[in-house]
Scaffold this motif. Sequence first.
Motif, PDB file in Angstrom:
ATOM      1  N   GLU A 160       3.098  -0.798 -10.561  1.00  0.00           N
ATOM      2  CA  GLU A 160       2.373   0.311  -9.932  1.00  0.00           C
ATOM      3  C   GLU A 160       0.932   0.232 -10.387  1.00  0.00           C
ATOM      4  O   GLU A 160       0.670  -0.044 -11.550  1.00  0.00           O
ATOM      5  N   ALA A 161       0.010   0.470  -9.469  1.00  0.00           N
ATOM      6  CA  ALA A 161      -1.400   0.401  -9.862  1.00  0.00           C
ATOM      7  C   ALA A 161      -2.258   1.287  -8.974  1.00  0.00           C
ATOM      8  O   ALA A 161      -1.850   1.692  -7.884  1.00  0.00           O
ATOM      9  N   VAL A 178      -1.072   1.634  -5.102  1.00  0.00           N
ATOM     10  CA  VAL A 178      -0.343   0.455  -4.603  1.00  0.00           C
ATOM     11  C   VAL A 178       0.813   0.104  -5.518  1.00  0.00           C
ATOM     12  O   VAL A 178       0.828   0.480  -6.698  1.00  0.00           O
ATOM     13  N   SER A 179       1.789  -0.640  -4.941  1.00  0.00           N
ATOM     14  CA  SER A 179       2.928  -1.115  -5.747  1.00  0.00           C
ATOM     15  C   SER A 179       2.984  -2.632  -5.657  1.00  0.00           C
ATOM     16  O   SER A 179       2.488  -3.222  -4.695  1.00  0.00           O
ATOM     17  N   PHE A 230       0.831  -1.197   0.000  1.00  0.00           N
ATOM     18  CA  PHE A 230       0.000   0.000   0.000  1.00  0.00           C
ATOM     19  C   PHE A 230       0.868   1.250   0.000  1.00  0.00           C
ATOM     20  O   PHE A 230       1.816   1.372   0.744  1.00  0.00           O
ATOM     21  N   GLY A 231       0.502   2.196  -0.869  1.00  0.00           N
ATOM     22  CA  GLY A 231       1.259   3.447  -0.952  1.00  0.00           C
ATOM     23  C   GLY A 231       0.504   4.576  -0.276  1.00  0.00           C
ATOM     24  O   GLY A 231       0.878   5.072   0.772  1.00  0.00           O
ATOM     25  N   ALA A 232      -0.644   4.950  -0.886  1.00  0.00           N
ATOM     26  CA  ALA A 232      -1.403   6.077  -0.355  1.00  0.00           C
ATOM     27  C   ALA A 232      -2.835   6.027  -0.847  1.00  0.00           C
ATOM     28  O   ALA A 232      -3.163   5.280  -1.764  1.00  0.00           O
ATOM     29  N   SER A 233      -3.678   6.845  -0.210  1.00  0.00           N
ATOM     30  CA  SER A 233      -5.061   6.988  -0.656  1.00  0.00           C
ATOM     31  C   SER A 233      -5.225   8.411  -1.164  1.00  0.00           C
ATOM     32  O   SER A 233      -4.498   9.309  -0.733  1.00  0.00           O
ATOM     33  N   ASP A 234      -6.168   8.642  -2.059  1.00  0.00           N
ATOM     34  CA  ASP A 234      -6.447  10.029  -2.448  1.00  0.00           C
ATOM     35  C   ASP A 234      -7.384  10.652  -1.412  1.00  0.00           C
ATOM     36  O   ASP A 234      -7.887   9.950  -0.531  1.00  0.00           O
TER      37      ASP A 234
END
Lengths: 345, 128
Positions: B113-114, B101-102, B89-93
């Motif tokens: 990356e997605a 996500v990566s 998990f990377g971040a949420s808007d």
Amino acid sequence: MAMRQTPLTCSGHTRPVVDLAFSGITPYGYFLISACKDGKPMLRQGDTGDWIGTFLGHKGAVWGATLNNEATKAATAAADFTAKVWDAVTGDEVLTLAHKHIVKSVNFTQDSSCLLTGGNDKIIRIYDLNKPEAEPQEITGHTSAIKKALWCNNDTQILSAADDKTVRLWDRNSTEVVKQLSFDMSVSSMEYIPDGEVLVITYGKTIAFYNALSLDMIKTVDAPASIHSASLHPDKDFFVAGGDDFKLYKFDYGTKEELESYKGHFGPVHCVRFSPDGELYASGSEDGTLRLWQTAVGKTYGLWKCVLPGEFSLTIGFLVTSLTKALLPRLLDLAGSWWFQTSSV
Amino acid sequence: MRPHVSVLRLPRGPDPNGRGFDPNSPRFIALCPTTISASTETGTDSVQIREEQRARSVLRESFLRTLIAMTNKQVQFHMYERVKVEAKFGASDIDVLNFQVSELHTPIGVQKEALLRCQDVISYSFDL
């Protein structure tokens, strides 16, 4: 000296604007919702065009949008086979109503308790918003996709226009057809004016006015080009229409005379509606913009300012508008032609 | 040439960073109490609404803290159509519409990356 109309352009949509609707007059003014093929209907302040919010959630083109009188609820009809009800204050999605095909039209009753939907599955549905899980009442009969379904006669009857070239009047309780109008071609739009029970229908180059209760024809007027939408002023002195030639036409309702035509849009005009106070009308176009037009050109209202001759700001206003007039069309033209080339249907 | 009608300014356009509906607008503040949907069924008094709002604030804060805790961790997402994927998990808007996500492990391969559409996610889990 008569002033030239300065339309206010509302940008933000990235695809054609196909439907728009005004709310009633609320203590916070009146509001405007626009349906767009980009799937993101927007709410705007009605008298200025200022963006208030975007309703996010649909997964396909939004074909129809409406607000209730108080502008507390919004409803949208989309190509993702759903109609959605939204809280128009917070922008939150309140209800998703699954359909079996593209939904084209949504309409609230006066008290916002019921929602009417119609679309490509040819069935008119009535949802009780107090009991959303209950099965909707269904009205069948149309043999082609429904374009528009509207409540009329104090929400006791329903008017529907479909691609089967008919406009039908239904009784809500019996779900039977009361009266039917047949045309040589598909009706492109329909507007219902409760005050005075007038029905405005457009087809081909014609704008036709009918009595909404009896479906007797009042009059028809022909425009210079194919018309997609028309709207009658609340005082019933003017009506406006727009269509294939990108222009907005203003007619005298009494004499049927064409009074004015306005250029401005860069694509066909898909929808046009008068504001509830009649001071302006909004148009939505294939070019992805909404434009607000003054009914009484030159009057101080909303963002338009009446400037008396001799005032300093007249010169500034004139300079700004003439500079904008000179440069903006070139920029928009470049942007517009790029957009039309690169966008796919 | 006839002069054009003067305009005070152009209509304000959309905010690129959010979906709008300013909670500080007079209309929102005035009409907001009626938009707490759970409270509109029963005739509630202000104490109950305050309690409910407090509960909502606690839940919201916990949720936001889980998003922070999830950063750079392996998360399993359960989605519609019996889809189960795992990713870092990377971040949420800001409106929690998309998760960045990566190394997304999917049945057809690993996506470097997605963006996951949040409305398609039923639940997700991760180890603290």
